[in-house]
Design a protein around this motif. Structure first.
Motif, PDB file in Angstrom:
ATOM      1  N   LEU A 126       0.727  -1.304  -0.025  1.00  0.00           N
ATOM      2  CA  LEU A 126       0.121   0.051  -0.160  1.00  0.00           C
ATOM      3  C   LEU A 126       0.776   1.349  -0.135  1.00  0.00           C
ATOM      4  O   LEU A 126       0.264   2.216  -0.574  1.00  0.00           O
ATOM      5  N   ASN A 127       1.854   1.446   0.889  1.00  0.00           N
ATOM      6  CA  ASN A 127       2.742   2.437   0.700  1.00  0.00           C
ATOM      7  C   ASN A 127       3.613   2.676  -0.527  1.00  0.00           C
ATOM      8  O   ASN A 127       4.124   3.777  -0.810  1.00  0.00           O
ATOM      9  N   ASN A 128       4.007   1.535  -1.081  1.00  0.00           N
ATOM     10  CA  ASN A 128       5.067   1.819  -2.338  1.00  0.00           C
ATOM     11  C   ASN A 128       4.407   1.815  -3.755  1.00  0.00           C
ATOM     12  O   ASN A 128       5.011   1.808  -4.767  1.00  0.00           O
ATOM     13  N   ALA A 129       2.975   1.912  -3.881  1.00  0.00           N
ATOM     14  CA  ALA A 129       2.318   1.925  -4.891  1.00  0.00           C
ATOM     15  C   ALA A 129       1.567   2.939  -5.070  1.00  0.00           C
ATOM     16  O   ALA A 129       1.235   3.381  -4.061  1.00  0.00           O
ATOM     17  N   ASP A 130       0.934   3.186  -6.256  1.00  0.00           N
ATOM     18  CA  ASP A 130      -0.162   4.345  -6.439  1.00  0.00           C
ATOM     19  C   ASP A 130      -1.547   3.566  -6.160  1.00  0.00           C
ATOM     20  O   ASP A 130      -2.062   3.006  -7.132  1.00  0.00           O
ATOM     21  N   HIS A 131      -2.029   3.717  -4.937  1.00  0.00           N
ATOM     22  CA  HIS A 131      -3.070   3.172  -4.634  1.00  0.00           C
ATOM     23  C   HIS A 131      -4.131   4.299  -4.314  1.00  0.00           C
ATOM     24  O   HIS A 131      -3.865   5.319  -3.777  1.00  0.00           O
ATOM     25  N   LEU A 132      -5.412   3.677  -4.463  1.00  0.00           N
ATOM     26  CA  LEU A 132      -6.566   4.535  -3.946  1.00  0.00           C
ATOM     27  C   LEU A 132      -6.695   4.587  -2.401  1.00  0.00           C
ATOM     28  O   LEU A 132      -6.391   3.713  -1.630  1.00  0.00           O
ATOM     29  N   GLN A 133      -7.332   5.926  -2.168  1.00  0.00           N
ATOM     30  CA  GLN A 133      -7.287   6.027  -0.550  1.00  0.00           C
ATOM     31  C   GLN A 133      -8.484   5.090  -0.211  1.00  0.00           C
ATOM     32  O   GLN A 133      -8.168   4.643   0.883  1.00  0.00           O
ATOM     33  N   LEU A 134      -9.311   4.397  -0.997  1.00  0.00           N
ATOM     34  CA  LEU A 134     -10.206   3.715  -0.479  1.00  0.00           C
ATOM     35  C   LEU A 134      -9.593   2.371  -0.297  1.00  0.00           C
ATOM     36  O   LEU A 134      -9.979   1.594   0.641  1.00  0.00           O
ATOM     37  N   GLU A 135      -8.611   1.856  -0.989  1.00  0.00           N
ATOM     38  CA  GLU A 135      -7.784   0.708  -0.560  1.00  0.00           C
ATOM     39  C   GLU A 135      -7.105   0.895   0.690  1.00  0.00           C
ATOM     40  O   GLU A 135      -7.198  -0.053   1.556  1.00  0.00           O
ATOM     41  N   ARG A 136      -6.638   2.027   1.119  1.00  0.00           N
ATOM     42  CA  ARG A 136      -6.057   2.005   2.185  1.00  0.00           C
ATOM     43  C   ARG A 136      -6.901   2.088   3.384  1.00  0.00           C
ATOM     44  O   ARG A 136      -6.719   1.646   4.559  1.00  0.00           O
ATOM     45  N   HIS A 137      -7.977   2.795   3.273  1.00  0.00           N
ATOM     46  CA  HIS A 137      -9.050   2.932   4.534  1.00  0.00           C
ATOM     47  C   HIS A 137      -9.534   1.586   4.715  1.00  0.00           C
ATOM     48  O   HIS A 137      -9.764   1.098   5.622  1.00  0.00           O
ATOM     49  N   ALA A 138      -9.976   0.734   3.468  1.00  0.00           N
ATOM     50  CA  ALA A 138     -10.375  -0.823   3.713  1.00  0.00           C
ATOM     51  C   ALA A 138      -9.589  -1.510   4.384  1.00  0.00           C
ATOM     52  O   ALA A 138     -10.008  -2.307   5.256  1.00  0.00           O
ATOM     53  N   TRP A 139      -7.976  -1.482   4.157  1.00  0.00           N
ATOM     54  CA  TRP A 139      -7.191  -2.308   4.944  1.00  0.00           C
ATOM     55  C   TRP A 139      -6.865  -1.788   6.386  1.00  0.00           C
ATOM     56  O   TRP A 139      -7.078  -2.844   7.423  1.00  0.00           O
ATOM     57  N   ASP A 140      -6.953  -0.579   6.453  1.00  0.00           N
ATOM     58  CA  ASP A 140      -6.956  -0.120   8.002  1.00  0.00           C
ATOM     59  C   ASP A 140      -7.989  -0.385   8.675  1.00  0.00           C
ATOM     60  O   ASP A 140      -8.082  -0.856  10.073  1.00  0.00           O
ATOM     61  N   GLU A 141      -9.369  -0.451   8.039  1.00  0.00           N
ATOM     62  CA  GLU A 141     -10.566  -0.754   8.966  1.00  0.00           C
ATOM     63  C   GLU A 141     -10.418  -2.446   8.997  1.00  0.00           C
ATOM     64  O   GLU A 141     -10.821  -2.987  10.170  1.00  0.00           O
ATOM     65  N   LEU A 142      -9.972  -3.034   8.161  1.00  0.00           N
ATOM     66  CA  LEU A 142      -9.878  -4.759   8.338  1.00  0.00           C
ATOM     67  C   LEU A 142      -9.034  -4.899   9.597  1.00  0.00           C
ATOM     68  O   LEU A 142      -9.255  -5.712  10.341  1.00  0.00           O
ATOM     69  N   VAL A 143      -7.777  -4.325   9.527  1.00  0.00           N
ATOM     70  CA  VAL A 143      -6.960  -4.501  10.532  1.00  0.00           C
ATOM     71  C   VAL A 143      -7.649  -4.184  12.065  1.00  0.00           C
ATOM     72  O   VAL A 143      -7.505  -4.669  12.953  1.00  0.00           O
ATOM     73  N   ARG A 144      -8.399  -3.087  12.112  1.00  0.00           N
ATOM     74  CA  ARG A 144      -9.043  -2.699  13.472  1.00  0.00           C
ATOM     75  C   ARG A 144     -10.023  -3.765  13.775  1.00  0.00           C
ATOM     76  O   ARG A 144     -10.100  -4.194  14.783  1.00  0.00           O
ATOM     77  N   ILE A 145     -10.711  -4.318  12.898  1.00  0.00           N
ATOM     78  CA  ILE A 145     -11.871  -5.364  13.180  1.00  0.00           C
ATOM     79  C   ILE A 145     -11.173  -6.592  13.605  1.00  0.00           C
ATOM     80  O   ILE A 145     -11.686  -7.160  14.376  1.00  0.00           O
ATOM     81  N   VAL A 146     -10.303  -7.037  12.811  1.00  0.00           N
ATOM     82  CA  VAL A 146      -9.600  -8.272  13.282  1.00  0.00           C
ATOM     83  C   VAL A 146      -9.053  -8.083  14.576  1.00  0.00           C
ATOM     84  O   VAL A 146      -9.048  -9.041  15.347  1.00  0.00           O
ATOM     85  N   GLN A 147      -8.304  -6.969  14.870  1.00  0.00           N
ATOM     86  CA  GLN A 147      -7.731  -6.991  16.176  1.00  0.00           C
ATOM     87  C   GLN A 147      -8.896  -6.893  17.291  1.00  0.00           C
ATOM     88  O   GLN A 147      -8.948  -7.613  18.297  1.00  0.00           O
ATOM     89  N   SER A 148      -9.896  -6.260  16.839  1.00  0.00           N
ATOM     90  CA  SER A 148     -11.116  -6.513  17.852  1.00  0.00           C
ATOM     91  C   SER A 148     -11.763  -8.010  17.933  1.00  0.00           C
ATOM     92  O   SER A 148     -12.094  -8.422  19.057  1.00  0.00           O
ATOM     93  N   ALA A 149     -11.771  -8.429  16.771  1.00  0.00           N
ATOM     94  CA  ALA A 149     -12.163  -9.899  16.875  1.00  0.00           C
ATOM     95  C   ALA A 149     -11.510 -11.039  17.640  1.00  0.00           C
ATOM     96  O   ALA A 149     -11.594 -11.673  18.508  1.00  0.00           O
ATOM     97  N   LYS A 150      -9.968 -10.552  17.438  1.00  0.00           N
ATOM     98  CA  LYS A 150      -8.992 -11.556  18.282  1.00  0.00           C
ATOM     99  C   LYS A 150      -9.087 -11.201  19.686  1.00  0.00           C
ATOM    100  O   LYS A 150      -9.335 -12.304  20.424  1.00  0.00           O
ATOM    101  N   GLU A 151      -9.524  -9.992  20.138  1.00  0.00           N
ATOM    102  CA  GLU A 151      -9.442  -9.701  21.653  1.00  0.00           C
ATOM    103  C   GLU A 151     -10.851 -10.357  22.083  1.00  0.00           C
ATOM    104  O   GLU A 151     -11.061 -10.816  23.190  1.00  0.00           O
ATOM    105  N   LEU A 152     -11.856 -10.008  21.270  1.00  0.00           N
ATOM    106  CA  LEU A 152     -13.155 -10.800  21.633  1.00  0.00           C
ATOM    107  C   LEU A 152     -13.295 -12.324  21.702  1.00  0.00           C
ATOM    108  O   LEU A 152     -13.720 -13.026  22.694  1.00  0.00           O
ATOM    109  N   ASN A 153     -12.439 -12.805  20.716  1.00  0.00           N
ATOM    110  CA  ASN A 153     -12.314 -14.359  20.829  1.00  0.00           C
ATOM    111  C   ASN A 153     -11.453 -14.575  22.034  1.00  0.00           C
ATOM    112  O   ASN A 153     -11.946 -15.850  22.713  1.00  0.00           O
ATOM    113  N   ARG A 154     -10.704 -13.838  22.145  1.00  0.00           N
ATOM    114  CA  ARG A 154      -9.789 -14.310  23.626  1.00  0.00           C
ATOM    115  C   ARG A 154     -10.410 -14.218  24.777  1.00  0.00           C
ATOM    116  O   ARG A 154     -10.439 -14.959  25.529  1.00  0.00           O
ATOM    117  N   THR A 155     -11.459 -13.246  24.911  1.00  0.00           N
ATOM    118  CA  THR A 155     -12.326 -13.106  26.105  1.00  0.00           C
ATOM    119  C   THR A 155     -13.222 -14.115  25.991  1.00  0.00           C
ATOM    120  O   THR A 155     -13.527 -14.787  27.105  1.00  0.00           O
TER     121      THR A 155
END
Length: 158
Positions: free
Chosen positions: A83-112
């Protein structure tokens, strides 16, 4: 999931984010059912959870293959590099950041949820041990007649 020649590591991000949201929702439902000790409701979530985890895995495999085709190591950290080294849409960056946040939340919820499950199992094991070590007070023999031991309390004979 088959990749087409023009697929990029971000080709399925929107679908992956949506699947991650659904998985997070199921994990929240699972936690509610664990807190309520509603075993029947928990059983209905298991197939949904498994299907969503499988779908998430398929998306990750597809993304890793696309990263490898782009000359990057087949790992999560490579997505940031891509994402950092190529000419990507802001939408791709936003989707990846959102995915990372959701997965982190899911991992914590699964741990709990795992901690809640362990708590239920420990409580059930303690209750089972009490039942296994308790002396019977009203027992019957094979003929259906009450058996009284030397203390006047019933015991099983056979």
């Amino acid at each position: 999931m088959n990749m087409t020649p023009r697929e990029t590591p971000a080709s399925h991000l929107t679908q992956e984010v949506e699947t991650a949201r659904l998985l997070l929702k199921v994990l929240k439902q699972e936690q509610t059912h664990l807190l309520e000790a509603d075993v029947e409701a928990l059983e209905t979530l298991t197939p949904q959870k498994s299907a969503l985890v499988s779908r998430m895995s398929a998306f990750a495999i597809s993304r890793h293959k696309a990263l490898a085709k782009a000359g990057l190591p087949s790992e999560e950290a490579s997505m940031e590099k891509w994402l950092n080294n190529a000419d990507h849409l802001q939408l791709e960056r936003h989707a990846w950041d959102e995915l990372v946040r959701i997965v982190q939340s899911a991992k914590e919820l699964n741990r709990t949820n795992g901690l809640l499950i362990n708590s239920h199992m420990a409580r059930n094991q303690s209750a089972l041990q009490v039942l296994q070590h308790e002396k019977p007070t009203n027992t019957y023999g094979p003929d259906g007649q009450a058996r009284l031991g030397p203390t006047g309390r019933g015991f099983v004979t056979g």
